[in-house]
Design a protein around this motif. Sequence first.
Motif, PDB file in Angstrom:
ATOM      1  N   GLY A 134       0.813  -1.209   0.000  1.00 31.03           N
ATOM      2  CA  GLY A 134       0.000   0.000   0.000  1.00 31.03           C
ATOM      3  C   GLY A 134       0.848   1.261   0.000  1.00 31.03           C
ATOM      4  N   ALA A 135       1.984   1.219   0.721  1.00 29.89           N
ATOM      5  CA  ALA A 135       2.874   2.382   0.753  1.00 29.89           C
ATOM      6  C   ALA A 135       3.479   2.628  -0.618  1.00 29.89           C
ATOM      7  CB  ALA A 135       3.972   2.161   1.792  1.00 29.89           C
ATOM      8  N   TRP A 136       3.806   1.543  -1.326  1.00 27.97           N
ATOM      9  CA  TRP A 136       4.321   1.700  -2.694  1.00 27.97           C
ATOM     10  C   TRP A 136       3.219   2.222  -3.617  1.00 27.97           C
ATOM     11  CZ3 TRP A 136       2.716  -0.567  -7.282  1.00 27.97           C
ATOM     12  CH2 TRP A 136       3.537  -0.344  -8.381  1.00 27.97           C
ATOM     13  N   LEU A 137       2.035   1.642  -3.485  1.00 31.26           N
ATOM     14  CA  LEU A 137       0.929   2.027  -4.363  1.00 31.26           C
ATOM     15  C   LEU A 137       0.523   3.474  -4.135  1.00 31.26           C
ATOM     16  CD1 LEU A 137      -1.131   1.157  -6.488  1.00 31.26           C
ATOM     17  CD2 LEU A 137      -2.600   0.324  -4.631  1.00 31.26           C
ATOM     18  N   ALA A 138       0.653   3.963  -2.922  1.00 34.62           N
ATOM     19  CA  ALA A 138       0.281   5.347  -2.617  1.00 34.62           C
ATOM     20  C   ALA A 138       1.017   6.316  -3.523  1.00 34.62           C
ATOM     21  CB  ALA A 138       0.572   5.655  -1.152  1.00 34.62           C
ATOM     22  N   ARG A 139       2.278   6.014  -3.828  1.00 41.31           N
ATOM     23  CA  ARG A 139       3.075   6.902  -4.680  1.00 41.31           C
ATOM     24  C   ARG A 139       2.726   6.765  -6.164  1.00 41.31           C
ATOM     25  NH1 ARG A 139       7.713   9.416  -3.028  1.00 41.31           N
ATOM     26  NH2 ARG A 139       8.101   9.355  -0.784  1.00 41.31           N
ATOM     27  N   GLN A 140       2.030   5.708  -6.516  1.00 40.01           N
ATOM     28  CA  GLN A 140       1.563   5.550  -7.893  1.00 40.01           C
ATOM     29  C   GLN A 140       0.185   6.183  -8.080  1.00 40.01           C
ATOM     30  OE1 GLN A 140       4.083   4.033  -9.556  1.00 40.01           O
ATOM     31  NE2 GLN A 140       4.968   3.774  -7.496  1.00 40.01           N
ATOM     32  N   TRP A 141      -0.549   6.268  -6.988  1.00 38.89           N
ATOM     33  CA  TRP A 141      -1.947   6.702  -7.013  1.00 38.89           C
ATOM     34  C   TRP A 141      -2.101   8.187  -6.720  1.00 38.89           C
ATOM     35  CZ3 TRP A 141      -5.790   7.981  -3.238  1.00 38.89           C
ATOM     36  CH2 TRP A 141      -7.119   7.787  -3.659  1.00 38.89           C
ATOM     37  N   ALA A 142      -1.120   8.746  -6.016  1.00 34.45           N
ATOM     38  CA  ALA A 142      -1.161  10.164  -5.648  1.00 34.45           C
ATOM     39  C   ALA A 142       0.224  10.773  -5.818  1.00 34.45           C
ATOM     40  CB  ALA A 142      -1.662  10.342  -4.214  1.00 34.45           C
ATOM     41  N   GLN A 143       0.261  12.101  -5.825  1.00 34.48           N
ATOM     42  CA  GLN A 143       1.508  12.817  -6.130  1.00 34.48           C
ATOM     43  C   GLN A 143       1.644  14.012  -5.189  1.00 34.48           C
ATOM     44  OE1 GLN A 143       1.670  14.752 -10.085  1.00 34.48           O
ATOM     45  NE2 GLN A 143       3.463  13.484 -10.467  1.00 34.48           N
ATOM     46  N   LEU A 144       2.856  14.209  -4.659  1.00 39.25           N
ATOM     47  CA  LEU A 144       3.115  15.347  -3.785  1.00 39.25           C
ATOM     48  C   LEU A 144       3.194  16.618  -4.614  1.00 39.25           C
ATOM     49  CD1 LEU A 144       3.748  16.294  -0.892  1.00 39.25           C
ATOM     50  CD2 LEU A 144       6.183  15.926  -1.408  1.00 39.25           C
ATOM     51  N   GLN A 145       2.394  17.621  -4.251  1.00 36.47           N
ATOM     52  CA  GLN A 145       2.327  18.869  -4.997  1.00 36.47           C
ATOM     53  C   GLN A 145       2.999  20.006  -4.210  1.00 36.47           C
ATOM     54  OE1 GLN A 145       1.488  19.010  -7.985  1.00 36.47           O
ATOM     55  NE2 GLN A 145       0.033  17.381  -8.436  1.00 36.47           N
ATOM     56  N   PRO A 146       3.257  21.138  -4.866  1.00 37.21           N
ATOM     57  CA  PRO A 146       3.938  22.248  -4.183  1.00 37.21           C
ATOM     58  C   PRO A 146       3.251  22.743  -2.917  1.00 37.21           C
ATOM     59  CG  PRO A 146       3.982  22.595  -6.552  1.00 37.21           C
ATOM     60  CD  PRO A 146       3.094  21.410  -6.312  1.00 37.21           C
ATOM     61  N   ASP A 147       1.949  22.475  -2.763  1.00 35.88           N
ATOM     62  CA  ASP A 147       1.261  22.920  -1.553  1.00 35.88           C
ATOM     63  C   ASP A 147       1.577  22.046  -0.345  1.00 35.88           C
ATOM     64  OD1 ASP A 147      -0.153  20.632  -2.117  1.00 35.88           O
ATOM     65  OD2 ASP A 147      -2.105  21.607  -2.322  1.00 35.88           O
ATOM     66  N   GLY A 148       2.423  21.007  -0.574  1.00 33.87           N
ATOM     67  CA  GLY A 148       2.817  20.136   0.519  1.00 33.87           C
ATOM     68  C   GLY A 148       1.854  19.004   0.796  1.00 33.87           C
ATOM     69  N   ARG A 149       0.809  18.881  -0.003  1.00 31.99           N
ATOM     70  CA  ARG A 149      -0.165  17.817   0.180  1.00 31.99           C
ATOM     71  C   ARG A 149      -0.115  16.851  -1.004  1.00 31.99           C
ATOM     72  NH1 ARG A 149      -3.544  18.344   4.314  1.00 31.99           N
ATOM     73  NH2 ARG A 149      -5.098  16.962   3.395  1.00 31.99           N
ATOM     74  N   TRP A 150      -0.607  15.640  -0.757  1.00 37.36           N
ATOM     75  CA  TRP A 150      -0.638  14.604  -1.789  1.00 37.36           C
ATOM     76  C   TRP A 150      -1.973  14.665  -2.519  1.00 37.36           C
ATOM     77  CZ3 TRP A 150       3.334  11.098  -2.908  1.00 37.36           C
ATOM     78  CH2 TRP A 150       4.451  11.183  -2.066  1.00 37.36           C
ATOM     79  N   HIS A 151      -1.919  14.764  -3.846  1.00 34.29           N
ATOM     80  CA  HIS A 151      -3.112  14.884  -4.685  1.00 34.29           C
ATOM     81  C   HIS A 151      -3.306  13.607  -5.499  1.00 34.29           C
ATOM     82  CE1 HIS A 151      -3.676  19.426  -4.398  1.00 34.29           C
ATOM     83  NE2 HIS A 151      -2.543  19.210  -3.750  1.00 34.29           N
ATOM     84  N   ILE A 152      -4.554  13.138  -5.544  1.00 37.34           N
ATOM     85  CA  ILE A 152      -4.877  11.963  -6.354  1.00 37.34           C
ATOM     86  C   ILE A 152      -4.542  12.243  -7.815  1.00 37.34           C
ATOM     87  CG2 ILE A 152      -6.731  10.431  -7.115  1.00 37.34           C
ATOM     88  CD1 ILE A 152      -8.190  11.131  -4.488  1.00 37.34           C
TER      89      ILE A 152
END
Length: 283
Positions: free
Chosen positions: A173-191
């Motif tokens: 799940g931790a690996w998949l999280a990085r495939q499913w969402a992306q860290l954006q400049p606002d510091g949050r992870w976006h789907i």
Amino acid sequence: MPYRVHRWAAEKGSSLNAPPLLLAHGWMDVGASFQRCVDYLSAGRDVIALDWRGFGGSRSGQPVDSYCFYDYYGDLDAIVDYISPNSPIDLLGHSMGGNIVMTYAGTCPARIRRLINVEGFGLAKTAPSEAPARLAQWLSELKSPVSLRTFANEQDIVEHLRIRSPQLDKEYGAWLARQWAQLQPDGRWHIMADAAHKRVNPILYRSDEAISTWANIQARVLWVEGENTGHDRWSGDKYPRSEFEDRLSKVQSVERRVINQAGHMIHLDQPQALATAIEDFLS
């Protein structure tokens, strides 16, 4: 429309000589989510997973009002022609992807050798009388911006993924999280998906037309569902299980497999069991 695909090449020297297997994910998912299932498949064939338009890496960056199934059919046809221009392929679709591949296989039957539908039940019937209200709703929704939720960290993403798939392995799940969402400049992870997918589709689902394509499928079909899917719980009276069974009965050749201890996200809940079902059917 630029498309991203994930490819797992057949091992060198493989003598299987099998057609490529194309994997099509469901709504709010990405092709990479098949990774653990692919890990359990034989390495004797090419396996390709696409990101549908508006998901994962298949996003143009240009504003889109909404998404249409007919675009997906066209995209799928182009990808099939690209990966195997002269011979049929094996095709698997999950959920929304299962609905798309069923219609495609009945529309272009010569392009598919074997077809696997994982939890692609289709949608409830609609009536022409619903069209004015549906179109009005779509027009209303166009006037307001839409957005998808964001996450503070990867662990929040994993917990969200485990809502749909409680048996999802935490490490995977931790690996998949990085495939499913992306860290954006606002510091949050976006789907990694276009929020326009949340808008209602202005085109009604024409079940009679869909069923006519199911009846035209020439390939052998494997229907796969999870033991704990609970179709009636989420579809209710609008789309009873008996109606789905009637639709599936129109398909000329169907085999069935129920995966134990799995819900709707079978490829995440029980990837090895799904891989076994795939191998048994395609061999």
